[in-house]
Design a protein around this motif. Structure first.
Motif, short mmCIF file in Angstrom:
data_model
loop_
_atom_site.label_atom_id
_atom_site.label_comp_id
_atom_site.label_asym_id
_atom_site.label_seq_id
_atom_site.Cartn_x
_atom_site.Cartn_y
_atom_site.Cartn_z
N GLU A 56 1.81 -4.76 -6.88
CA GLU A 56 1.55 -3.35 -6.54
C GLU A 56 1.94 -2.43 -7.70
N ALA A 57 1.65 -2.86 -8.91
CA ALA A 57 2.06 -2.13 -10.11
C ALA A 57 1.38 -0.77 -10.24
N GLN A 58 0.28 -0.57 -9.50
CA GLN A 58 -0.40 0.73 -9.58
C GLN A 58 0.49 1.86 -9.05
N ASN A 59 1.54 1.52 -8.28
CA ASN A 59 2.43 2.54 -7.72
C ASN A 59 3.57 2.92 -8.66
N LEU A 60 3.72 2.22 -9.77
CA LEU A 60 4.80 2.53 -10.70
C LEU A 60 4.57 3.88 -11.34
N SER A 61 5.63 4.63 -11.50
CA SER A 61 5.52 5.92 -12.19
C SER A 61 5.30 5.67 -13.68
N SER A 62 4.81 6.68 -14.36
CA SER A 62 4.61 6.56 -15.81
C SER A 62 5.93 6.29 -16.51
N GLU A 63 7.01 6.87 -16.01
CA GLU A 63 8.33 6.66 -16.60
C GLU A 63 8.78 5.21 -16.43
N THR A 64 8.51 4.63 -15.27
CA THR A 64 8.89 3.23 -15.04
C THR A 64 8.02 2.30 -15.87
N LEU A 65 6.73 2.62 -15.99
CA LEU A 65 5.86 1.82 -16.86
C LEU A 65 6.35 1.88 -18.31
N GLU A 66 6.84 3.03 -18.73
CA GLU A 66 7.38 3.16 -20.08
C GLU A 66 8.65 2.32 -20.22
#
Length: 173
Positions: A113-123
């Motif tokens: 469910e990686a589409q729910n990650l915030s941009s900050e968490t993806l960074e």
């Protein structure tokens, strides 16, 4: 996973996953519609892997901050961290990864469910990919998500993350 039907598309996705793990691909992304079999496929793969030589952490809860993300990752691999600072968590994680590297064990972080990650968490995830032995990453990161994950990863702000993706496969239903 016991009931997975390996259609040609699912078999190809499995081959990409296995290839990525064998060839030290840092990031692997599998996208697909709800119900297309992403999670079942990854659980099938996990059941096939040697649990002794491969250390796997799987995250399902992705509505989390970067701070919570690091805490969950440490907990999933049973890494103790006495400090409360971000640098303490990175140091504990790096120590674990280096120990496993010396033992020649693979380490895999799977985020469903990686589409729910915030941009900050993806960074934050991208920053973790900086942990390497100067030639290859110390661990693999597999992102599973719905089609809008592709759109998220194509955002200009995530360009550095996108450049680190070695394998991206869209699993059609």
């Amino acid at each position: 996973p016991a009931f997975l039907y390996l259609s040609k598309k699912h078999e190809l996705a499995l081959n990409y996953l296995e290839y990525g793990l064998s060839e030290q691909a840092g990031f692997i992304v599998i996208t697909g519609e709800v119900g297309s079999g992403k999670t079942t496929l990854i659980k099938y793969l996990i059941n096939k892997l040697d649990k002794v030589a491969i250390k796997i952490a799987m995250l399902f809860n992705t509505n989390i901050s970067p701070h919570e993300f690091l805490e969950i990752v440490l907990k999933e691999w049973d890494i103790s961290c006495t400090g409360k600072e971000k640098t303490d968590r990175y140091e504990a994680l790096t120590g674990f990864l280096l120990q496993e590297y010396v033992k020649k064990n693979k380490v895999v972080l799977i985020i469903d469910e990686a589409q729910n990650l915030s941009s900050e968490t993806l960074e934050e995830i991208r920053m973790l990919s900086n942990l390497n032995d100067e030639k290859q990453p110390l661990f693999h990161i597999i992102l599973l998500g719905q089609p809008n994950l592709r759109d998220r990863l194509n955002q200009r702000a995530l360009e550095q993350l996108r450049q680190r993706i070695s394998i991206h496969y869209h699993l059609d239903p």
